[in-house]
Design an enzyme around this catalytic site. Structure first.
Site, short mmCIF file in Angstrom:
data_model
loop_
_atom_site.label_atom_id
_atom_site.label_comp_id
_atom_site.label_asym_id
_atom_site.label_seq_id
_atom_site.Cartn_x
_atom_site.Cartn_y
_atom_site.Cartn_z
N TYR A 90 0.78 -1.33 -0.07
CA TYR A 90 0.05 -0.07 -0.03
C TYR A 90 0.84 1.44 0.05
O TYR A 90 2.00 1.22 0.43
CB TYR A 90 -0.77 0.03 1.16
N CYS A 91 0.20 2.32 -0.20
CA CYS A 91 0.80 3.63 -0.44
C CYS A 91 -0.13 4.83 0.27
O CYS A 91 -1.18 4.36 0.98
CB CYS A 91 1.29 4.00 -1.56
N ARG A 92 -0.13 5.87 -0.29
CA ARG A 92 -1.24 6.87 0.16
C ARG A 92 -2.35 6.82 -0.58
O ARG A 92 -3.37 6.68 0.09
CB ARG A 92 -0.61 8.21 -0.13
#
Length: 132
Positions: A90-92
Site C-alpha cells: 500500500y501507499c497513500r
C-alpha cells in the site's frame, strides 16, 4: 495453517472476479476491508512503499517500509521480502503501490494491492500506528 490460507484465497479470488487483475495475473487490488482480512492470514508480508516521513506519520501495524521511489527499491525488496509470502502493498492513494506491485511481480512475487491506499484505510476507520 491451511485454515488461515483459505480466507486469503477466497479474498484473492473474489477480488479477481470483482475488480479483475490489474496489469498482471499476480496483482490483485482490493478494498481496505478485504486488505485488513488478508493481513490476518499466514504467509503474508505487509509493505508500505511511501517515503520514510509518510511512514512515520502513520502506517498499518506490522508494515515494513521500502520507498518505491528510492533507487534501491528492487534490491531492498528482493533482500527483505520472501517469495514464499504474498506481499500486501500500500501507499497513500494506490498509485505508487501499483507501480511497486508491477515491479514486485517482475521479481517473481504475488501481490495484493490496497487500491485506495492508506486514504481508503483511514476512511474506513481502520487503525494506524505512528512513530513518535
Amino acid at each position: 495453517m491451511r485454515n488461515k490460507l483459505i480466507p486469503l484465497i477466497v479474498i484473492m479470488m473474489s477480488a479477481m472476479q470483482s475488480f479483475g487483475c490489474s496489469h498482471s495475473d499476480n496483482i490483485v487490488s482490493v478494498s481496505a476491508v478485504e486488505f485488513e482480512k488478508a493481513i490476518k492470514a499466514d504467509s503474508v508480508q505487509l509493505l508500505d512503499v511511501r517515503s520514510p516521513q509518510e511512514f512515520a506519520e502513520g502506517h498499518i501495524a506490522g508494515a515494513i517500509n521500502i520507498n518505491v521511489q528510492s533507487d534501491d527499491f528492487r534490491q531492498r525488496a528482493d533482500k527483505e521480502l520472501s517469495k514464499d509470502s504474498t506481499i500486501l502493498v500500500y501507499c497513500r492513494s494506490g498509485r505508487r503501490s501499483m507501480d511497486a506491485a508491477e515491479t514486485l511481480t517482475e521479481l517473481g512475487y504475488k501481490v495484493v494491492n490496497l487500491k485506495g491506499g492508506i486514504i481508503e484505510w483511514n476512511e474506513e476507520g481502520l487503525p494506524v500506528k505512528a512513530i513518535k
